[in-house]
Design an enzyme around this catalytic site. Sequence first.
Site, PDB file in Angstrom:
ATOM      1  N   HIS A  24     -46.719  23.368-107.532  1.00 28.47           N
ATOM      2  CA  HIS A  24     -45.998  22.305-106.824  1.00 28.47           C
ATOM      3  C   HIS A  24     -45.953  20.991-107.593  1.00 28.47           C
ATOM      4  O   HIS A  24     -45.388  20.009-107.098  1.00 28.47           O
ATOM      5  CB  HIS A  24     -46.623  22.093-105.444  1.00 28.47           C
ATOM      6  N   LYS A  45     -39.685  26.448-107.452  1.00 24.58           N
ATOM      7  CA  LYS A  45     -39.862  25.252-106.625  1.00 24.58           C
ATOM      8  C   LYS A  45     -39.015  24.123-107.218  1.00 24.58           C
ATOM      9  O   LYS A  45     -37.813  24.117-107.028  1.00 24.58           O
ATOM     10  CB  LYS A  45     -41.341  24.935-106.487  1.00 24.58           C
ATOM     11  N   SER A  86     -50.793  23.083-101.771  1.00 27.68           N
ATOM     12  CA  SER A  86     -49.506  23.350-101.141  1.00 27.68           C
ATOM     13  C   SER A  86     -49.436  22.996 -99.665  1.00 27.68           C
ATOM     14  O   SER A  86     -48.347  22.762 -99.142  1.00 27.68           O
ATOM     15  CB  SER A  86     -49.137  24.832-101.319  1.00 27.68           C
TER      16      SER A  86
END
Length: 385
Positions: A198, A229, A170
Amino acid sequence: MSKAWRERLAEARTHRQQTQRWRTRQVAKSNTLDFAGNDYLGLAQDPRVSEAQAAGARLYGAGAGASHLVSGHLEVHEALEEALAEWTGRERALLFSTGYMANLGVLQALADRDTAIFQDRLNHASLIDGAALSGARSRRFHHRDTHDLDSLLARSECAHKLVVSDGVFSMDGDVADIASLAQVSQQRNAWLMIDDAHGMGVLGNNGSGCAGSDWEDTEVPILVGTLGKALGTAGAFVAGDAALIEHLIQFSRSYIYTTAQPPAIAAATLKALAIVQGEPEHRDHLNANIAYFRQAARHLGLPLSASETPIQPLVLGDEARTLRWAAQLQTLGIHVGAIRPPTVPNGEARLRITLSARHTRDHIDRLLEALAKCQREGAVCLTHA
């Protein structure tokens, strides 16, 4: 509050402020360009997702009202779990209220003092905390170094070994070597857990992430993904075979003892997932934005990392300099994250720039012009120092 407690809080505050590490919240403004968030495909702002959430609230109510094991597991939750399992090529999936709770819940449920956990040195804080909570013996291998991992595994005498890694890291934006991790884990009789927070929606076949449907559950037995996300909503899930999921339902404390995800969020996520699977043009536009930014940033001589993902860190090193650049960008109407230790190692403070499919070329040009301005002003300051 007692004097001792007041002094303790004051000392902690003073130390963090003196080291340029005091964090402050900013109220997001609609007229500010956001290059700090994780809404990689722009789905948090997609009206179809918003309408699905509103319709879900009208149908099911504002909240689930109870934990999944009491009366809070609704048909929309079941539908979402089935859709997530199919998307990732797994037998089952299990919803959690947050990604942090998912990681804590998995590690606490699977590991104990007779377990050995091996983690990438740059893993997310929730994975580090989950290992500590489990009471397992924990070792950290050098970042993306499967030779170091193999050496640690070879020396372990534990019957139950668990290798844990982020999928996309990240703060650096680089991607785990899933093939090597899976190979080493299988050779050393260890299970592999990938937290692909992610990567979900952005990478892999049909956007299923760097460890999704491209990999069998025998190769990556434990797959964690977040929904807040690239999918633009909230919550998280764990995907794997039926035995894993049933074990988590029985033993994962962060699943058992918390209210289920609001059903409207589950409804919105179902719509977002359909968009991710059916409209690859969002990923195509995101990848074009990444390539455009990287080419222009290299031309400016900005200190890029090797990331090919939406996470594009500019490592400035000095924490005061990082804060100055972030503040300067803010005055120009651009929000970028200023990341400092302990989130990243000492000496690696950075601007964490994140790109989205919602960004236009004009947006990216504004960012690049602002970064060039910070660069010029920084050089002037060094000249006069």
